[in-house]
Design a protein around this motif. Structure first.
Motif, PDB file in Angstrom:
ATOM      1  N   PHE A   8       0.836  -1.201   0.000  1.00 13.99           N
ATOM      2  CA  PHE A   8       0.000   0.000   0.000  1.00 13.99           C
ATOM      3  C   PHE A   8       0.870   1.250   0.000  1.00 13.99           C
ATOM      4  O   PHE A   8       0.578   2.223  -0.702  1.00 13.99           O
ATOM      5  CB  PHE A   8      -0.931   0.003   1.215  1.00 13.99           C
ATOM      6  N   LYS A   9       1.941   1.216   0.776  1.00 16.81           N
ATOM      7  CA  LYS A   9       2.856   2.373   0.814  1.00 16.81           C
ATOM      8  C   LYS A   9       3.476   2.604  -0.562  1.00 16.81           C
ATOM      9  O   LYS A   9       3.637   3.752  -0.996  1.00 16.81           O
ATOM     10  CB  LYS A   9       3.940   2.163   1.871  1.00 16.81           C
ATOM     11  N   MET A  10       3.810   1.522  -1.257  1.00 18.15           N
ATOM     12  CA  MET A  10       4.335   1.664  -2.618  1.00 18.15           C
ATOM     13  C   MET A  10       3.302   2.339  -3.521  1.00 18.15           C
ATOM     14  O   MET A  10       3.638   3.219  -4.320  1.00 18.15           O
ATOM     15  CB  MET A  10       4.715   0.291  -3.179  1.00 18.15           C
ATOM     16  N   ASP A  11       2.045   1.924  -3.385  1.00 16.44           N
ATOM     17  CA  ASP A  11       0.971   2.545  -4.175  1.00 16.44           C
ATOM     18  C   ASP A  11       0.847   4.024  -3.846  1.00 16.44           C
ATOM     19  O   ASP A  11       0.727   4.871  -4.737  1.00 16.44           O
ATOM     20  CB  ASP A  11      -0.364   1.850  -3.898  1.00 16.44           C
ATOM     21  N   ARG A  12       0.855   4.310  -2.551  1.00 18.15           N
ATOM     22  CA  ARG A  12       0.684   5.693  -2.119  1.00 18.15           C
ATOM     23  C   ARG A  12       1.818   6.579  -2.641  1.00 18.15           C
ATOM     24  O   ARG A  12       1.578   7.688  -3.132  1.00 18.15           O
ATOM     25  CB  ARG A  12       0.625   5.755  -0.587  1.00 18.15           C
ATOM     26  N   ASP A  13       3.038   6.080  -2.572  1.00 18.04           N
ATOM     27  CA  ASP A  13       4.179   6.839  -3.083  1.00 18.04           C
ATOM     28  C   ASP A  13       4.059   7.057  -4.586  1.00 18.04           C
ATOM     29  O   ASP A  13       4.359   8.148  -5.095  1.00 18.04           O
ATOM     30  CB  ASP A  13       5.486   6.110  -2.762  1.00 18.04           C
ATOM     31  N   ALA A  14       3.618   6.042  -5.289  1.00 17.18           N
ATOM     32  CA  ALA A  14       3.491   6.139  -6.747  1.00 17.18           C
ATOM     33  C   ALA A  14       2.406   7.128  -7.152  1.00 17.18           C
ATOM     34  O   ALA A  14       2.494   7.771  -8.208  1.00 17.18           O
ATOM     35  CB  ALA A  14       3.190   4.767  -7.342  1.00 17.18           C
ATOM     36  N   LEU A  26      -3.170  11.338  -5.099  1.00 15.17           N
ATOM     37  CA  LEU A  26      -3.027  10.824  -3.744  1.00 15.17           C
ATOM     38  C   LEU A  26      -4.359  10.398  -3.138  1.00 15.17           C
ATOM     39  O   LEU A  26      -4.406   9.446  -2.350  1.00 15.17           O
ATOM     40  CB  LEU A  26      -2.366  11.883  -2.857  1.00 15.17           C
ATOM     41  N   GLU A  27      -5.436  11.081  -3.504  1.00 17.20           N
ATOM     42  CA  GLU A  27      -6.737  10.699  -2.952  1.00 17.20           C
ATOM     43  C   GLU A  27      -7.218   9.337  -3.497  1.00 17.20           C
ATOM     44  O   GLU A  27      -8.197   8.788  -3.008  1.00 17.20           O
ATOM     45  CB  GLU A  27      -7.783  11.791  -3.252  1.00 17.20           C
ATOM     46  N   GLN A  28      -6.490   8.807  -4.488  1.00 16.84           N
ATOM     47  CA  GLN A  28      -6.807   7.472  -5.007  1.00 16.84           C
ATOM     48  C   GLN A  28      -6.008   6.371  -4.303  1.00 16.84           C
ATOM     49  O   GLN A  28      -6.117   5.197  -4.658  1.00 16.84           O
ATOM     50  CB  GLN A  28      -6.551   7.418  -6.511  1.00 16.84           C
ATOM     51  N   ALA A  29      -5.226   6.760  -3.285  1.00 16.67           N
ATOM     52  CA  ALA A  29      -4.491   5.767  -2.495  1.00 16.67           C
ATOM     53  C   ALA A  29      -5.461   5.164  -1.482  1.00 16.67           C
ATOM     54  O   ALA A  29      -5.508   5.555  -0.324  1.00 16.67           O
ATOM     55  CB  ALA A  29      -3.294   6.414  -1.802  1.00 16.67           C
ATOM     56  N   ARG A  30      -6.222   4.212  -1.938  1.00 17.75           N
ATOM     57  CA  ARG A  30      -7.297   3.617  -1.138  1.00 17.75           C
ATOM     58  C   ARG A  30      -7.067   2.113  -0.987  1.00 17.75           C
ATOM     59  O   ARG A  30      -6.311   1.520  -1.745  1.00 17.75           O
ATOM     60  CB  ARG A  30      -8.645   3.869  -1.805  1.00 17.75           C
ATOM     61  N   ILE A  35      -8.105   3.589  -7.656  1.00 17.12           N
ATOM     62  CA  ILE A  35      -6.876   3.001  -8.194  1.00 17.12           C
ATOM     63  C   ILE A  35      -6.205   2.092  -7.168  1.00 17.12           C
ATOM     64  O   ILE A  35      -5.814   0.962  -7.476  1.00 17.12           O
ATOM     65  CB  ILE A  35      -5.903   4.112  -8.639  1.00 17.12           C
ATOM     66  N   GLY A  36      -6.070   2.576  -5.942  1.00 13.91           N
ATOM     67  CA  GLY A  36      -5.435   1.766  -4.905  1.00 13.91           C
ATOM     68  C   GLY A  36      -6.175   0.463  -4.667  1.00 13.91           C
ATOM     69  O   GLY A  36      -5.556  -0.601  -4.521  1.00 13.91           O
ATOM     70  N   ASP A 186      -7.017   7.301   4.658  1.00 15.26           N
ATOM     71  CA  ASP A 186      -6.056   7.026   5.728  1.00 15.26           C
ATOM     72  C   ASP A 186      -4.660   6.781   5.142  1.00 15.26           C
ATOM     73  O   ASP A 186      -4.496   5.997   4.202  1.00 15.26           O
ATOM     74  CB  ASP A 186      -6.520   5.784   6.498  1.00 15.26           C
ATOM     75  N   GLU A 187      -3.659   7.452   5.703  1.00 16.43           N
ATOM     76  CA  GLU A 187      -2.288   7.275   5.224  1.00 16.43           C
ATOM     77  C   GLU A 187      -1.719   5.912   5.612  1.00 16.43           C
ATOM     78  O   GLU A 187      -0.882   5.359   4.889  1.00 16.43           O
ATOM     79  CB  GLU A 187      -1.380   8.370   5.785  1.00 16.43           C
ATOM     80  N   GLU A 188      -2.158   5.381   6.747  1.00 11.94           N
ATOM     81  CA  GLU A 188      -1.640   4.099   7.219  1.00 11.94           C
ATOM     82  C   GLU A 188      -2.800   3.204   7.666  1.00 11.94           C
ATOM     83  O   GLU A 188      -3.002   2.963   8.850  1.00 11.94           O
ATOM     84  CB  GLU A 188      -0.654   4.303   8.368  1.00 11.94           C
ATOM     85  N   PRO A 189      -3.578   2.702   6.709  1.00  9.55           N
ATOM     86  CA  PRO A 189      -4.711   1.843   7.076  1.00  9.55           C
ATOM     87  C   PRO A 189      -4.231   0.543   7.701  1.00  9.55           C
ATOM     88  O   PRO A 189      -3.114   0.075   7.433  1.00  9.55           O
ATOM     89  CB  PRO A 189      -5.395   1.592   5.729  1.00  9.55           C
ATOM     90  N   VAL A 190      -5.078  -0.029   8.525  1.00  8.69           N
ATOM     91  CA  VAL A 190      -4.758  -1.297   9.172  1.00  8.69           C
ATOM     92  C   VAL A 190      -5.201  -2.435   8.262  1.00  8.69           C
ATOM     93  O   VAL A 190      -6.346  -2.483   7.817  1.00  8.69           O
ATOM     94  CB  VAL A 190      -5.462  -1.404  10.541  1.00  8.69           C
ATOM     95  N   PHE A 191      -4.284  -3.346   7.979  1.00 11.92           N
ATOM     96  CA  PHE A 191      -4.614  -4.517   7.178  1.00 11.92           C
ATOM     97  C   PHE A 191      -4.687  -5.710   8.114  1.00 11.92           C
ATOM     98  O   PHE A 191      -3.670  -6.214   8.573  1.00 11.92           O
ATOM     99  CB  PHE A 191      -3.545  -4.746   6.102  1.00 11.92           C
TER     100      PHE A 191
END
Length: 357
Positions: A8-14, A26-30, A35-36, A186-191
């Motif tokens: 997820f962090k890789m996705d968010r950075d990309a 960035l709002e698509q980092a879901r 997209i996420g 959320d920047e750091e969602p719980v998986f």
């Protein structure tokens, strides 16, 4: 690959912008939608589909109870592979906007009300709420609270748009919809389970094992274990399905088959599962028309995302083309971004890369 958080962090950075004043996507980092969520689906698909291939050899008649996110899409993968599958996602019964919190705002107890909750996994709504004893309709009281902004801005917005009260974690609902100015994923969602929570659970289990359930310390550990259990226990669902027990289990993800008549029978919905005499009995719950429409659009996206995970490039393109979470974005640009992110995860997303080759 089991490192969902690192991926997820890789996705968010990309998806982050390349310059300070460029937010990128960035709002698509879901986790589940946009997209996420699509990339998450493709990665999960690799594991689910490998598992399905093994199960077809060793347990082809298995009933699957699925907890893997995104629940609707992974449940679809099992179903499409020929298995009877039921999903259990994050419950709409607990939390800031869960049923327990909503009835408290009405000064009621859960045991005194009959709630009708329906929609899709991560996109469920309260479409009925009745005082069992007085047989009063309690929904108008909740509508008033929402309109007065006592249930949060997102709940009020969804009520205005869809004519129903969003239930559960309303930030989950936002994942399936276009970007909202006042909602940041959320920047750091719980998986799944956090490391701390897992250590805590194992400690309690060991205490029960060593002290026994009869001693005070063991009893306390057992109570703590049960207090952290989700309301819909997967084992409860599995046993009911295997035995054919009569049951009413809320918020089960499954193939529609008439439960929500406005949606396709093949839709992957979330609603109470009622079983009588070994047969599942559909309730025929009706949704407000705007809610039924958006649920249909999200379900179609889910169906295509699950198909894309098998390596179907045409399904991937169509998924991007129709996804309501991507409204307002250049779809060709999004396709290019997704292709690059698939390449970024080529060590775990093999089926689409094989298709491309």
């Amino acid at each position: 690959d089991c490192m969902a958080a690192s991926r997820f962090k890789m996705d968010r950075d990309a998806l982050s912008g390349v310059e300070e004043d460029d937010p990128g996507l960035l709002e698509q980092a879901r986790v589940n939608g946009g997209i996420g969520g699509l990339l998450h689906t493709l990665r999960q698909g690799e594991m689910v589909l490998d598992l399905c291939e093994a199960m077809q050899d060793y347990c082809p008649e298995a009933i699957v109870v699925n907890l893997g996110q995104p629940v609707a899409r992974t449940t679809l993968m099992f179903e499409n592979a020929g298995f009877r599958c039921y999903g259990v996602g994050r419950t709409p019964l607990r939390g800031a906007n869960g049923l327990d919190s909503l009835v408290k705002k009405l000064n009621c107890k859960e045991s005194d009300v009959k709630a009708t909750i329906a929609g899709l996994s991560g996109f469920s709504f309260l479409v009925g709420l009745e005082d069992v004893k007085a047989q009063d309709d309690l929904l108008p009281l909740l509508y008033d609270l929402a309109e007065e902004d006592n249930l949060g801005q997102l709940t009020k917005r969804w009520l205005d748009w869809y004519g129903a009260i969003a239930i559960g974690d309303v930030t989950d609902h936002a994942e399936w919809l276009p970007a909202q100015d006042d909602f940041v994923p959320d920047e750091e969602p719980v998986f799944g389970e956090t490391v701390e929570r897992r250590k805590e659970r194992i400690l309690w289990m060991n205490t029960v094992g060593t002290k026994g359930a009869q001693e005070k310390e063991g009893q306390m550990a057992q109570i703590l274990l049960l207090s952290k259990a989700v309301p819909i226990r997967p084992m409860q669902l599995a046993l009911a399905l295997l035995r054919g027990d009569d049951c009413d289990i809320p918020a089960v993800t499954r193939v529609n088959n008439g439960e929500l008549p406005q949606l396709a029978k093949s839709a992957m919905i979330e609603a109470e599962l009622t079983q009588r005499g070994g047969a599942i009995v559909p309730h025929g719950t009706m949704l407000p028309a705007p809610l039924a429409e958006i649920c249909g659009e999200i379900d179609e996206t889910n169906q295509l995302a699950a198909k894309a995970a098998t390596g179907d490039r045409a399904a991937l393109r169509e998924c991007i083309e129709i996804d309501p979470a991507l409204a307002g974005l250049d779809r060709l640009y999004v396709q290019d971004v997704v292709d690059k992110m698939i390449e970024m995860h080529s060590d775990v997303i093999s089926r689409l890369n094989e298709e491309e080759d």
